[in-house]
Design a protein around this motif. Structure first.
Motif, PDB file in Angstrom:
ATOM      1  N   ILE A  62       0.841  -1.196   0.000  1.00 13.64           N
ATOM      2  CA  ILE A  62       0.000   0.000   0.000  1.00 13.64           C
ATOM      3  C   ILE A  62       0.876   1.245   0.000  1.00 13.64           C
ATOM      4  O   ILE A  62       1.535   1.547   0.998  1.00 13.64           O
ATOM      5  N   PRO A  63       0.917   1.963  -1.118  1.00  9.87           N
ATOM      6  CA  PRO A  63       1.704   3.196  -1.148  1.00  9.87           C
ATOM      7  C   PRO A  63       1.015   4.287  -0.336  1.00  9.87           C
ATOM      8  O   PRO A  63      -0.209   4.265  -0.154  1.00  9.87           O
ATOM      9  N   GLU A  64       1.819   5.222   0.173  1.00 11.04           N
ATOM     10  CA  GLU A  64       1.262   6.326   0.969  1.00 11.04           C
ATOM     11  C   GLU A  64       0.184   7.070   0.202  1.00 11.04           C
ATOM     12  O   GLU A  64      -0.869   7.367   0.743  1.00 11.04           O
ATOM     13  N   ARG A  65       0.440   7.385  -1.041  1.00 10.88           N
ATOM     14  CA  ARG A  65      -0.553   8.061  -1.890  1.00 10.88           C
ATOM     15  C   ARG A  65      -1.105   7.023  -2.842  1.00 10.88           C
ATOM     16  O   ARG A  65      -0.391   6.523  -3.709  1.00 10.88           O
ATOM     17  N   ASN A  66      -2.385   6.668  -2.647  1.00  8.09           N
ATOM     18  CA  ASN A  66      -2.957   5.654  -3.530  1.00  8.09           C
ATOM     19  C   ASN A  66      -4.390   5.989  -3.878  1.00  8.09           C
ATOM     20  O   ASN A  66      -5.057   6.752  -3.196  1.00  8.09           O
ATOM     21  N   THR A  67      -4.814   5.405  -4.976  1.00  6.03           N
ATOM     22  CA  THR A  67      -6.196   5.540  -5.434  1.00  6.03           C
ATOM     23  C   THR A  67      -6.968   4.381  -4.833  1.00  6.03           C
ATOM     24  O   THR A  67      -6.739   3.228  -5.203  1.00  6.03           O
ATOM     25  N   PRO A  68      -7.889   4.644  -3.886  1.00  2.98           N
ATOM     26  CA  PRO A  68      -8.517   3.549  -3.146  1.00  2.98           C
ATOM     27  C   PRO A  68      -9.433   2.642  -3.963  1.00  2.98           C
ATOM     28  O   PRO A  68      -9.694   1.519  -3.567  1.00  2.98           O
ATOM     29  N   ASP A  69      -9.914   3.081  -5.116  1.00  4.73           N
ATOM     30  CA  ASP A  69     -10.849   2.255  -5.881  1.00  4.73           C
ATOM     31  C   ASP A  69     -10.154   1.427  -6.967  1.00  4.73           C
ATOM     32  O   ASP A  69     -10.822   0.869  -7.831  1.00  4.73           O
ATOM     33  N   GLN A  70      -8.836   1.342  -6.921  1.00  2.18           N
ATOM     34  CA  GLN A  70      -8.100   0.541  -7.892  1.00  2.18           C
ATOM     35  C   GLN A  70      -7.176  -0.415  -7.156  1.00  2.18           C
ATOM     36  O   GLN A  70      -6.656  -0.095  -6.092  1.00  2.18           O
ATOM     37  N   VAL A  71      -6.955  -1.600  -7.758  1.00  6.26           N
ATOM     38  CA  VAL A  71      -6.088  -2.607  -7.160  1.00  6.26           C
ATOM     39  C   VAL A  71      -5.325  -3.317  -8.271  1.00  6.26           C
ATOM     40  O   VAL A  71      -5.893  -3.611  -9.328  1.00  6.26           O
ATOM     41  N   ILE A  72      -4.071  -3.611  -8.021  1.00  6.98           N
ATOM     42  CA  ILE A  72      -3.276  -4.460  -8.913  1.00  6.98           C
ATOM     43  C   ILE A  72      -3.267  -5.854  -8.303  1.00  6.98           C
ATOM     44  O   ILE A  72      -2.935  -6.017  -7.126  1.00  6.98           O
ATOM     45  N   LEU A  73      -3.638  -6.871  -9.072  1.00  2.20           N
ATOM     46  CA  LEU A  73      -3.495  -8.258  -8.646  1.00  2.20           C
ATOM     47  C   LEU A  73      -2.161  -8.728  -9.207  1.00  2.20           C
ATOM     48  O   LEU A  73      -1.997  -8.832 -10.424  1.00  2.20           O
ATOM     49  N   TYR A  74      -1.203  -8.995  -8.332  1.00  5.16           N
ATOM     50  CA  TYR A  74       0.152  -9.353  -8.754  1.00  5.16           C
ATOM     51  C   TYR A  74       0.383 -10.824  -8.443  1.00  5.16           C
ATOM     52  O   TYR A  74       0.381 -11.231  -7.283  1.00  5.16           O
ATOM     53  N   LEU A  75       0.572 -11.635  -9.468  1.00  3.06           N
ATOM     54  CA  LEU A  75       0.899 -13.049  -9.312  1.00  3.06           C
ATOM     55  C   LEU A  75       2.380 -13.206  -9.651  1.00  3.06           C
ATOM     56  O   LEU A  75       2.782 -13.005 -10.792  1.00  3.06           O
ATOM     57  N   HIS A  76       3.163 -13.538  -8.640  1.00  3.10           N
ATOM     58  CA  HIS A  76       4.617 -13.581  -8.812  1.00  3.10           C
ATOM     59  C   HIS A  76       5.038 -14.643  -9.813  1.00  3.10           C
ATOM     60  O   HIS A  76       4.324 -15.605 -10.071  1.00  3.10           O
ATOM     61  N   GLY A  77       6.209 -14.456 -10.362  1.00  3.92           N
ATOM     62  CA  GLY A  77       6.784 -15.406 -11.296  1.00  3.92           C
ATOM     63  C   GLY A  77       7.436 -16.566 -10.566  1.00  3.92           C
ATOM     64  O   GLY A  77       7.424 -16.630  -9.343  1.00  3.92           O
ATOM     65  N   GLY A  78       8.007 -17.484 -11.317  1.00  3.53           N
ATOM     66  CA  GLY A  78       8.698 -18.619 -10.738  1.00  3.53           C
ATOM     67  C   GLY A  78       8.226 -19.959 -11.283  1.00  3.53           C
ATOM     68  O   GLY A  78       8.477 -20.999 -10.698  1.00  3.53           O
ATOM     69  N   ALA A  79       7.527 -19.905 -12.415  1.00  6.25           N
ATOM     70  CA  ALA A  79       7.081 -21.118 -13.107  1.00  6.25           C
ATOM     71  C   ALA A  79       6.237 -22.018 -12.208  1.00  6.25           C
ATOM     72  O   ALA A  79       6.250 -23.232 -12.349  1.00  6.25           O
ATOM     73  N   TYR A  80       5.518 -21.426 -11.272  1.00  8.38           N
ATOM     74  CA  TYR A  80       4.643 -22.145 -10.343  1.00  8.38           C
ATOM     75  C   TYR A  80       5.396 -23.142  -9.470  1.00  8.38           C
ATOM     76  O   TYR A  80       4.797 -24.033  -8.885  1.00  8.38           O
ATOM     77  N   THR A  81       6.723 -23.017  -9.376  1.00 11.04           N
ATOM     78  CA  THR A  81       7.511 -23.926  -8.542  1.00 11.04           C
ATOM     79  C   THR A  81       8.353 -23.192  -7.505  1.00 11.04           C
ATOM     80  O   THR A  81       8.678 -23.773  -6.473  1.00 11.04           O
ATOM     81  N   VAL A  82       8.748 -21.966  -7.771  1.00 14.59           N
ATOM     82  CA  VAL A  82       9.546 -21.177  -6.820  1.00 14.59           C
ATOM     83  C   VAL A  82       8.980 -19.764  -6.761  1.00 14.59           C
ATOM     84  O   VAL A  82       8.194 -19.361  -7.608  1.00 14.59           O
ATOM     85  N   GLY A  83       9.403 -19.024  -5.762  1.00 20.91           N
ATOM     86  CA  GLY A  83       8.980 -17.639  -5.624  1.00 20.91           C
ATOM     87  C   GLY A  83       7.898 -17.493  -4.568  1.00 20.91           C
ATOM     88  O   GLY A  83       7.264 -18.477  -4.155  1.00 20.91           O
ATOM     89  N   SER A  84       7.728 -16.260  -4.114  1.00 18.65           N
ATOM     90  CA  SER A  84       6.758 -15.954  -3.068  1.00 18.65           C
ATOM     91  C   SER A  84       6.499 -14.457  -3.085  1.00 18.65           C
ATOM     92  O   SER A  84       7.196 -13.710  -3.779  1.00 18.65           O
ATOM     93  N   PRO A  85       5.538 -13.998  -2.305  1.00 18.22           N
ATOM     94  CA  PRO A  85       5.378 -12.548  -2.188  1.00 18.22           C
ATOM     95  C   PRO A  85       6.671 -11.874  -1.710  1.00 18.22           C
ATOM     96  O   PRO A  85       7.005 -10.788  -2.148  1.00 18.22           O
ATOM     97  N   ARG A  86       7.431 -12.532  -0.848  1.00 20.12           N
ATOM     98  CA  ARG A  86       8.681 -11.952  -0.343  1.00 20.12           C
ATOM     99  C   ARG A  86       9.706 -11.756  -1.460  1.00 20.12           C
ATOM    100  O   ARG A  86      10.374 -10.746  -1.532  1.00 20.12           O
ATOM    101  N   THR A  87       9.822 -12.725  -2.364  1.00 19.00           N
ATOM    102  CA  THR A  87      10.828 -12.631  -3.423  1.00 19.00           C
ATOM    103  C   THR A  87      10.461 -11.599  -4.479  1.00 19.00           C
ATOM    104  O   THR A  87      11.317 -11.171  -5.240  1.00 19.00           O
ATOM    105  N   HIS A  88       9.188 -11.200  -4.514  1.00 23.71           N
ATOM    106  CA  HIS A  88       8.736 -10.246  -5.522  1.00 23.71           C
ATOM    107  C   HIS A  88       8.197  -8.954  -4.914  1.00 23.71           C
ATOM    108  O   HIS A  88       7.617  -8.126  -5.602  1.00 23.71           O
TER     109      HIS A  88
END
Length: 117
Positions: A62-88
């Motif tokens: 959540i950035p300090e200045r944000n538009t409350p009615d919009q959201v980015i859905l971010y699905l991390h990379g890693g070929a569905y085998t590696v990666g996490s919210p922390r790595t991205h």
């Protein structure tokens, strides 16, 4: 490209994460998480919130200045085998900061422990 990004890419070249590597999936995950903790940081001006909506865990960036009615859905990379919210988190955090909107980064289940379907 930032200095940290260049450094991270240099480290990745030393420790390849290619699927045909001799490393097990668990070793690849552990090394990726280690370097993410060491080198990647939440961007300044971005706060982390955690979400649990009856499905997979997720984190809000959540950035300090944000538009409350919009959201980015971010699905991390890693070929569905590696990666996490922390790595991205750094990449998704900058995306949310520049877009001035919240980003939801999902911690989805990974293969091979959770095959599809």
């Amino acid at each position: 490209m930032s200095f940290v990004s260049q450094l991270f890419l240099g480290v990745l070249r030393l420790f390849p994460f290619v699927p045909h590597s001799n490393w097990s999936i668990h070793q690849q995950r552990d090394v990726l998480e280690f370097y993410a903790r060491l080198l990647l940081h939440t961007p300044p001006g971005v706060r982390i919130g955690f979400a649990a909506a009856g499905g997979p865990r997720a984190e809000w960036l959540i950035p300090e200045r944000n538009t409350p009615d919009q959201v980015i859905l971010y699905l991390h990379g890693g070929a569905y085998t590696v990666g996490s919210p922390r790595t991205h988190r750094e990449m998704a955090g900058y995306l949310s900061l520049f877009a001035r909107t919240r980003a939801l980064v999902v911690d989805y289940r990974l293969a091979p422990e959770h095959p599809f379907p």
